[in-house]
Design an enzyme around this catalytic site. Sequence first.
Site, PDB file in Angstrom:
ATOM      1  N   LYS A  20       6.236   1.427  -4.966  1.00  0.00           N
ATOM      2  CA  LYS A  20       5.079   1.999  -5.650  1.00  0.00           C
ATOM      3  C   LYS A  20       3.797   0.754  -5.381  1.00  0.00           C
ATOM      4  O   LYS A  20       2.673   1.101  -5.163  1.00  0.00           O
ATOM      5  CB  LYS A  20       5.148   1.781  -7.269  1.00  0.00           C
ATOM      6  CG  LYS A  20       4.150   2.934  -7.869  1.00  0.00           C
ATOM      7  CD  LYS A  20       4.471   3.124  -9.317  1.00  0.00           C
ATOM      8  CE  LYS A  20       3.108   3.770 -10.260  1.00  0.00           C
ATOM      9  NZ  LYS A  20       3.210   5.030  -9.816  1.00  0.00           N
ATOM     10  N   ARG A  66       9.605 -13.961  -3.609  1.00  0.00           N
ATOM     11  CA  ARG A  66       9.824 -15.291  -4.737  1.00  0.00           C
ATOM     12  C   ARG A  66      11.368 -15.666  -4.789  1.00  0.00           C
ATOM     13  O   ARG A  66      12.081 -14.748  -5.174  1.00  0.00           O
ATOM     14  CB  ARG A  66       9.133 -15.047  -6.112  1.00  0.00           C
ATOM     15  CG  ARG A  66       9.396 -16.501  -6.674  1.00  0.00           C
ATOM     16  CD  ARG A  66       8.687 -16.499  -7.961  1.00  0.00           C
ATOM     17  NE  ARG A  66       9.142 -15.731  -9.076  1.00  0.00           N
ATOM     18  CZ  ARG A  66       8.764 -15.697 -10.390  1.00  0.00           C
ATOM     19  NH1 ARG A  66       7.778 -16.364 -10.579  1.00  0.00           N
ATOM     20  NH2 ARG A  66       9.321 -14.795 -11.224  1.00  0.00           N
ATOM     21  N   GLU A 129       4.076 -25.151 -12.291  1.00  0.00           N
ATOM     22  CA  GLU A 129       4.562 -24.647 -13.761  1.00  0.00           C
ATOM     23  C   GLU A 129       5.608 -25.257 -14.353  1.00  0.00           C
ATOM     24  O   GLU A 129       6.038 -24.937 -15.503  1.00  0.00           O
ATOM     25  CB  GLU A 129       5.118 -23.217 -13.246  1.00  0.00           C
ATOM     26  CG  GLU A 129       6.387 -23.014 -12.677  1.00  0.00           C
ATOM     27  CD  GLU A 129       6.666 -21.559 -12.435  1.00  0.00           C
ATOM     28  OE1 GLU A 129       6.353 -20.642 -13.069  1.00  0.00           O
ATOM     29  OE2 GLU A 129       7.710 -21.536 -11.431  1.00  0.00           O
ATOM     30  N   ASP A 156       5.744 -20.835 -18.056  1.00  0.00           N
ATOM     31  CA  ASP A 156       6.812 -21.848 -17.652  1.00  0.00           C
ATOM     32  C   ASP A 156       6.051 -23.098 -18.142  1.00  0.00           C
ATOM     33  O   ASP A 156       6.968 -23.917 -18.645  1.00  0.00           O
ATOM     34  CB  ASP A 156       7.384 -21.692 -16.362  1.00  0.00           C
ATOM     35  CG  ASP A 156       8.451 -20.688 -16.037  1.00  0.00           C
ATOM     36  OD1 ASP A 156       9.433 -21.028 -16.463  1.00  0.00           O
ATOM     37  OD2 ASP A 156       8.066 -19.721 -15.555  1.00  0.00           O
ATOM     38  N   ILE A 222       0.898  -8.234 -12.786  1.00  0.00           N
ATOM     39  CA  ILE A 222       2.334  -7.869 -13.014  1.00  0.00           C
ATOM     40  C   ILE A 222       2.545  -6.554 -13.392  1.00  0.00           C
ATOM     41  O   ILE A 222       3.653  -5.909 -13.670  1.00  0.00           O
ATOM     42  CB  ILE A 222       2.861  -8.880 -14.243  1.00  0.00           C
ATOM     43  CG1 ILE A 222       1.700  -8.715 -15.249  1.00  0.00           C
ATOM     44  CG2 ILE A 222       3.210 -10.272 -13.787  1.00  0.00           C
ATOM     45  CD1 ILE A 222       2.215  -9.132 -16.436  1.00  0.00           C
ATOM     46  N   HIS A 223       1.379  -5.593 -13.399  1.00  0.00           N
ATOM     47  CA  HIS A 223       1.312  -4.245 -13.483  1.00  0.00           C
ATOM     48  C   HIS A 223       0.318  -3.520 -12.425  1.00  0.00           C
ATOM     49  O   HIS A 223      -0.691  -4.217 -12.346  1.00  0.00           O
ATOM     50  CB  HIS A 223       0.958  -3.948 -14.849  1.00  0.00           C
ATOM     51  CG  HIS A 223       1.287  -2.389 -15.402  1.00  0.00           C
ATOM     52  ND1 HIS A 223       0.391  -1.368 -15.106  1.00  0.00           N
ATOM     53  CD2 HIS A 223       2.251  -1.834 -15.919  1.00  0.00           C
ATOM     54  CE1 HIS A 223       1.025  -0.311 -15.584  1.00  0.00           C
ATOM     55  NE2 HIS A 223       1.964  -0.529 -15.996  1.00  0.00           N
ATOM     56  N   ASP A 270     -31.061 -26.806  -4.245  1.00  0.00           N
ATOM     57  CA  ASP A 270     -30.965 -27.561  -3.050  1.00  0.00           C
ATOM     58  C   ASP A 270     -29.401 -27.317  -2.562  1.00  0.00           C
ATOM     59  O   ASP A 270     -28.613 -26.253  -2.840  1.00  0.00           O
ATOM     60  CB  ASP A 270     -30.698 -29.324  -3.510  1.00  0.00           C
ATOM     61  CG  ASP A 270     -29.984 -29.540  -4.539  1.00  0.00           C
ATOM     62  OD1 ASP A 270     -29.047 -28.798  -5.055  1.00  0.00           O
ATOM     63  OD2 ASP A 270     -29.968 -30.861  -4.933  1.00  0.00           O
TER      64      ASP A 270
END
Length: 294
Positions: A20, A66, A129, A156, A222-223, A270
């Site tokens: 997906k 990861r 983390e 974390d 994450i989704h 500037d």
Amino acid sequence: MQTRRALLFMPGDDRHKIEKGAALGADAVIMDLEDGVALNRKVEARQQVAAALREVHFHLTERWVRINALHTGWAEEDVQVVVPAHPDGVVLPKVQTAQQVQDISHHLSLVEHKHDWPEGHIRLLAIIETARGVMNLREIVESDPRLDGLIFGAEDLAGDLGATRTTGGAEVAYARGAVVLHAKAYGLQAFDTPFVDLSDMTGLESQTREALYMGYDGKLAIHPRQVALIQKVFTPDADAIRRAQHLIAAHHAQQAAGSGVFELDGRMVDQPMVRAAETVLARARAAGIDVDSV
Ligand code: COA
Ligand code: MG
């Protein structure tokens, strides 16, 4: 460097989510072997990720993995099983020292030599983390030419500090600033922590905008529903592009007339503003927009 606005995480042992994720048009997917995978599924997840890398069509989406943190003792085997299936890069969690980045880079070199791939061709992102990771940012950004960027991990870090997460994020503000500062000092990219409330799109948008304004290049997702919004925030719209072009054109005209600072629409302009406008155009071009036809 490659544009990476939205990097979508998914558990490495979930083939459905990988397939997906591969079809969503995210800039990158990160197939996870670390905390998104149960302890008793670690071995299975390695196999699944290697298989997905060989079998799934990811279109233009970059493929990252990861791996587990070095102190777990699993990282080396993660590399040995997954990297021969040729991801674009490896995300290293809980990075605390330069040595840890160099150790993984060395393991990646071994795989590259074995497959006759160019040295340094598998890229690295380091997640900052932990309190020590934040303290050692200076040595981490200097550690290895394979490093493309830093990821800031708020959850974390809060755990490591004994801090409590708040909406305003004061408990991690120093670290969030330090990560982007160190990354930019060394020409690296910086990616902001994921937003964990899956249903709060307003909160996601404001946290993403904050990251953009801080200089971050992208944000973890994450989704699937978070991907398009993150990409939108990190892509300048037509109005922003036109304003940047207008400012740069005015600057060139003023320079030609011999003045470095001038007024435009009631504001002083500037060099720093010109540079900011150039960053807007660079972000737009990196996102594939033909800025000259806007
Ligand atoms: N990547 C790809 N697809 C995802 C996804 C993700 N991160 N999260 C959800 N999906 C898919 C689901 O499989 C589902 O697909 P379907 O409609 O074809 O069945 C659809 O999107 C809707 O998902 P939803 O039911 O809303 O969520 P969920 O309950 O299946 O999953 C989570 C919720 C939080 C478990 C899931 O979003 C997830 O795994 N996120 C990534 C977590 C992670 O990797 N964490 C480690 C790093 S912080
Ligand atoms: Mg983590």
